[in-house]
Write an enzyme that holds these catalytic residues in place. Structure first.
Site, PDB file in Angstrom:
ATOM      1  CG  HIS A 115      -0.374   0.248   2.522  1.00  0.00           C
ATOM      2  ND1 HIS A 115      -0.086  -0.763   3.409  1.00  0.00           N
ATOM      3  CD2 HIS A 115      -0.004   1.402   3.150  1.00  0.00           C
ATOM      4  CE1 HIS A 115       0.412  -0.244   4.513  1.00  0.00           C
ATOM      5  NE2 HIS A 115       0.480   1.068   4.386  1.00  0.00           N
ATOM      6  CG  ASP A 145      -0.036  -4.088   2.682  1.00  0.00           C
ATOM      7  OD1 ASP A 145       0.105  -3.531   1.581  1.00  0.00           O
ATOM      8  OD2 ASP A 145      -0.059  -3.478   3.769  1.00  0.00           O
ATOM      9  N   GLY A 216       3.444   6.496   7.819  1.00  0.00           N
ATOM     10  CA  GLY A 216       4.841   6.654   7.456  1.00  0.00           C
ATOM     11  C   GLY A 216       5.706   5.531   7.991  1.00  0.00           C
ATOM     12  CB  SER A 218       3.120   1.642   6.142  1.00  0.00           C
ATOM     13  OG  SER A 218       1.941   1.832   6.875  1.00  0.00           O
ATOM     14  N   GLY A 274      -9.617 -25.465  -0.762  1.00  0.00           N
ATOM     15  CA  GLY A 274     -10.918 -25.478  -1.421  1.00  0.00           C
ATOM     16  C   GLY A 274     -12.062 -25.805  -0.489  1.00  0.00           C
TER      17      GLY A 274
END
Length: 473
Positions: A115, A145, A216, A218, A274
């Site tokens: 991100h 991410d 910041g 991150s 599944g």
């Protein structure tokens, strides 16, 4: 006597001094850790070029609106050289974001959050020695991410990678990053929990900490006291918008698995079982005859999936996966996602009160998967006074989409209403017995035991689940 009184304060001072010294000695000293690790921590900024014409169209404005009036419509007024492509006569604006990252190899590979660099046209990495380098995006994985970057440089300082599986709750950890753009800010705290599951984050068992994290931070590293990176600071849950909340970091073992795949092939392949699963609560545990509420209840086996090929059935409760305990249903996706597709996994289940061991070849997680179930009324109906519910046969179109079952047409006062059944639910199994028709439904309901909970499997708006059903008489 007066001499004794004068000596008491000095004694107290001495005791307090010794106490303060002992407390200080018991607290960790982060100075050497920060000095050794900071050079490998980087600041990441991004630039996104936005076409002003598309921005004006989004606001419903004509493209020839004079620049001076655009701020009335929430549009920033660009300044600078009129000949500049970003000046008043230009057609592009620049938006920048700010985050952190760290160098994992001397030849310039950098890890950060997805991100932080998402939708960026340019990525700038600023090093500890104030050099600014343009970074290439090697690959990104939105599911975890994470993003892997590459800068052109040699002999760069690197972090030492730690084993996040060995991290313990209560252990001291340190974060270094750029909160609000303040480079190389250091905060410390302890590990609050491990293996946390967050909404829409199925494949990351997050490390929860009380380390102060702000915008910041991150993508920045989370260190243990040995100066090893054990996590990547990623999210914070807060009501204030500031650091007064709960911080979450991606475990380093998960991050490096993703980074290696991104480096090798530019994308990430995850294991896929599944199944649609749900939590085993106290009532469901009782209905399945379990001693305690634990495990992942298989509400639905996806057709043509590894689970179906491996023998998993609706109503199975997965208690262990590859030797790891499954306490919560959210534990299962973490374990499955880490298995290399094509390899076999040992799956321990409880089926109809008996324990079984299955060996299932794990597949590759598909890009998208789902089922759309209809709930139109069928031609044949039946009412069960024991449950207080009216059910009907499925029509042919419904059977092709969902298989066997009966659809709920009306819910009256009684056990069905107490269990939470609603119109349109499709009942597919009761007390371990498959329901293929109204006749099956009536037969099974008549034989249900009294004064105990039994599991009922339903499909509601395309999602399969089990609910506990109790009949008093």
């Amino acid at each position: 006597m007066s001499q004794l009184l004068r000596s008491i304060p000095m004694g107290i001072v001495a005791v307090l001094t010794l106490f303060a010294a002992s407390v200080q000695a018991s607290l960790p000293d982060f100075r050497d850790l920060v000095k050794e690790t900071s050079p490998a921590v980087v600041n990441i900024s991004t630039i996104q070029h936005v076409d002003q014409r598309s921005t004006m169209r989004r606001y419903g404005l004509p493209e020839d609106v004079p620049e001076i009036f655009r701020h009335f419509f929430g549009q920033p007024m660009p300044y600078g050289n009129p000949q500049s492509p970003h000046g008043p006569r230009g057609r592009q604006q620049e938006k920048s974001s700010l985050g952190s990252g760290f160098i994992i190899s001397e030849d310039g590979y950098v890890l950060t959050n997805n991100h932080v660099i998402q939708e960026a046209d340019e990525i700038i990495v600023r090093l500890n020695d104030r050099r600014e380098l343009t970074a290439e995006l090697i690959g990104a994985d939105p599911s975890s991410d994470l993003a892997l970057l590459k800068v052109e440089a040699n002999d760069l300082p690197t972090v030492e990678l730690g084993n996040s599986d060995k991290l313990e709750v209560g252990e001291w950890v340190v974060a270094i990053g750029s909160p609000f753009g303040f480079d190389y800010s250091v905060t410390a705290g302890i590990v609050s929990a491990k293996g946390r599951s967050l909404p829409n984050e199925n494949y990351v068992p997050f490390i929860q900490t009380d380390v102060a994290i702000n915008p910041g931070n991150s993508g920045g590293p989370l260190f243990n006291l040995d100066g090893e990176v054990v996590g990547i600071n990623s999210q914070i849950y807060t009501r204030s918008g500031g650091f007064m909340g709960v911080s979450f970091a991606i475990p380093m073992n998960v991050a490096m698995n993703v980074a290696e795949q991104l480096k090798e092939k530019g994308k990430v392949s995850r294991g896929w079982l599944g199944v649609v699963i749900q939590e085993v609560n106290k009532e469901l545990a009782e209905s399945f005859g379990l001693d305690k509420a634990a495990g992942a209840l298989v509400a639905q086996v996806v057709p043509d999936s590894p689970a179906e090929a491996g023998g998993l059935e609706n109503g199975d409760i997965i208690t262990h996966f590859n030797g790891n305990d499954i306490y919560l249903s959210s534990d299962l996706p973490h374990q499955v996602g880490r298995v290399k597709p094509g390899s076999k996994a040992k799956v321990n289940v409880v089926r109809n009160g008996k324990r079984k061991v299955l060996y299932i070849e794990i597949g590759v997680l598909p890009d998208g998967d789902g089922a759309v179930l209809a709930s139109n009324n069928g031609p044949k109906e039946s009412q069960s006074n024991r449950l207080g519910v009216v059910v009907a046969e499925l029509n042919e179109a419904q059977r092709k989409k969902m298989g066997d079952g009966v659809v709920v047409k009306e819910v009256n006062q009684g056990p069905a209403a107490f269990a939470g059944l609603v119109n349109g639910d499709v009942i597919t199994m009761i007390y371990g017995e498959s329901i293929r028709s109204v006749e099956d439904f009536d037969k099974v309901v008549k034989s249900l035991p009294k004064n105990r909970s039994v599991p009922m499997r339903i499909v509601r708006r395309g999602a399969a689940m089990f609910i506990p059903l109790r009949i008093a008489d």
